[in-house]
Design an enzyme around this catalytic site. Structure first.
Site, PDB file in Angstrom:
ATOM      1  N   LYS A 146       0.839  -1.218   0.000  1.00  0.00           N
ATOM      2  CA  LYS A 146       0.000   0.000   0.000  1.00  0.00           C
ATOM      3  C   LYS A 146       0.862   1.251   0.000  1.00  0.00           C
ATOM      4  O   LYS A 146       0.476   2.281  -0.549  1.00  0.00           O
ATOM      5  CB  LYS A 146      -0.952   0.000   1.209  1.00  0.00           C
ATOM      6  CG  LYS A 146      -2.024  -1.073   1.124  1.00  0.00           C
ATOM      7  CD  LYS A 146      -3.391  -0.493   0.754  1.00  0.00           C
ATOM      8  CE  LYS A 146      -4.269  -1.436  -0.022  1.00  0.00           C
ATOM      9  NZ  LYS A 146      -5.032  -2.396   0.691  1.00  0.00           N
ATOM     10  N   LYS A 192      -3.442 -10.683  -7.268  1.00  0.00           N
ATOM     11  CA  LYS A 192      -4.689 -11.187  -6.680  1.00  0.00           C
ATOM     12  C   LYS A 192      -5.867 -10.287  -7.058  1.00  0.00           C
ATOM     13  O   LYS A 192      -5.682  -9.106  -7.359  1.00  0.00           O
ATOM     14  CB  LYS A 192      -4.524 -11.336  -5.170  1.00  0.00           C
ATOM     15  CG  LYS A 192      -4.829 -10.132  -4.359  1.00  0.00           C
ATOM     16  CD  LYS A 192      -4.700 -10.429  -2.875  1.00  0.00           C
ATOM     17  CE  LYS A 192      -4.495  -9.110  -2.184  1.00  0.00           C
ATOM     18  NZ  LYS A 192      -5.363  -8.591  -1.274  1.00  0.00           N
ATOM     19  N   LYS A 245     -10.317  -5.265  -4.649  1.00  0.00           N
ATOM     20  CA  LYS A 245     -11.372  -4.249  -4.788  1.00  0.00           C
ATOM     21  C   LYS A 245     -10.837  -3.018  -5.504  1.00  0.00           C
ATOM     22  O   LYS A 245     -11.550  -2.341  -6.217  1.00  0.00           O
ATOM     23  CB  LYS A 245     -11.827  -3.780  -3.401  1.00  0.00           C
ATOM     24  CG  LYS A 245     -12.513  -4.804  -2.561  1.00  0.00           C
ATOM     25  CD  LYS A 245     -13.083  -4.098  -1.332  1.00  0.00           C
ATOM     26  CE  LYS A 245     -13.491  -5.069  -0.264  1.00  0.00           C
ATOM     27  NZ  LYS A 245     -12.750  -4.904   0.977  1.00  0.00           N
TER      28      LYS A 245
END
Ligand code: AMP
Ligand code: TRP
Length: 326
Positions: free
Chosen positions: A110, A192, A195
């Protein structure tokens, strides 16, 4: 077993969330004491518009119910409705080491994808997650593969606290499903399903049949044309077969047999049909729930009351053991 898990309301819930997490939860609630949380405080670690956060929080709750979670069997609640989550996170912060938090993959990823907002909350995220779990003496935490490292940290913090202040917390175990713990993006089988990934990479539980067909049609495949499950040689196809298997209940050899000699096109059409049929009742229930936000909020408030009673009791013990005057 006592079960705790949660999803953060940071986007539309997708098939990876369903297969890696929610699917397990629905099964577990029939035989175990379960708490399922919408972890809205975690969602704040990425800058989000307040109105959008409110909507995503309700949508996440509606998705829980649409997928089969039942407020009569499980405690369903919003994290920020139970203040002890944040309070315990602060206390655990005094035990967590900067050196161990720096190793967290999710923090590293992130920070890379969001370099303009590497906030302290993002760094502290796994400590709040440990507080979520330890507050309820959860013995098992059903999550996808990506959360394994965070669960390890929760275990370590429980052990550390217990060894300094005396037995206070249960050391929880992760429950990673044997298949489907890491569903990959349709447009990039090396990443992966996420969202926040590209739109073509995920199938949202609310995607319409047309969108589902389009996304599956353009999903990346491997070279060749045989529909075979082989994670090394055919990673893209194996991902699609895993989704087919888990949504239809058909075994992997049965799927291979069904599509023997038929090629990828037929298989993708079959996978689209399976996915659309599977999602239809979920989408219907989701619309019903979203159509009555009052009822949804009543369920969540009832859940928060039940969760608060347990969390307050635990905090009392934590405070006593650590020397805070309770
Ligand atoms: P998140 O989307 O990060 O809030 O994840 C919520 C839950 O879904 C966690 O238990 C994750 O491990 C799980 N999850 C998220 N993405 C995937 C994926 N691609 N495959 C399997 N499980 C996933
Ligand atoms: N960190 C989890 C995720 O990104 C969400 C989460 C927060 C969670 N608290 C939790 C999962 C406690 C299980 C238990 O998916």
């Amino acid at each position: 077993m006592k079960i705790f898990s949660g999803i953060k309301p940071s986007g539309i819930i997708h098939l990876g969330n369903y297969i890696g997490a929610l699917r397990q939860w629905v099964i577990l609630q029939d035989a175990h004491e379960c708490l399922f949380c919408i972890v809205d405080l975690h969602a704040l670690t990425v800058r989000v518009d307040p109105a959008l956060l409110r909507r995503l929080t309700l949508e996440t709750a509606a998705t829980y119910i649409a997928c089969g979670l039942d407020a009569k069997k499980s405690v369903l609640f919003i994290q920020s409705h139970v203040p002890p989550h944040a309070e315990l996170a602060w206390i655990l912060n005094t035990l967590a080491k900067i050196s161990e938090l720096k190793l967290m993959h999710q923090f590293k990823e992130k920070s890379k994808s969001n370099p303009e907002n590497i906030n302290a909350g993002l760094f502290d995220y796994p400590v709040l997650m440990a507080a979520d779990i330890l507050l309820y003496d959860a013995t098992h935490v059903p999550v996808g593969q990506d959360q394994q490292q965070h669960i390890e940290l929760a275990r370590e913090l429980a052990r550390r606290f217990n060894s300094i202040y005396g037995k206070t917390f249960v050391v929880p175990e992760g429950m990673i499903p044997p298949r489907g713990a890491k569903i990959m993006a349709l447009d990039n089988p090396a990443k992966k399903m996420e969202k926040t990934g590209s739109i073509g990479g995920y199938i949202a539980l609310t995607d319409t049949p047309d969108v589902i067909r389009k996304k599956i049609k353009s999903a990346v495949t491997d070279s060749g044309s045989d529909v075979l499950f082989d994670e090394k040689k055919k990673p893209a196809l194996s991902n699609l077969i895993t989704i087919y298997h888990l949504l239809s209940g058909l075994s992997i050899p049965a799927i291979e047999k069904e599509y023997q000699g038929k090629g990828y096109g037929q298989f993708k059409k079959g996978l689209s049909d399976v996915t659309i049929d599977f999602l239809k009742p979920i989408q219907q229930k989701f619309s019903e729930c979203m159509g009555d936000p009052g009822a949804l909020l009543r369920i969540l408030e009832k859940g928060a009351c039940a969760a608060r009673a347990q969390a307050d009791k635990k905090m009392q013990k934590v405070k006593e053991n650590i020397g805070l005057i309770a």
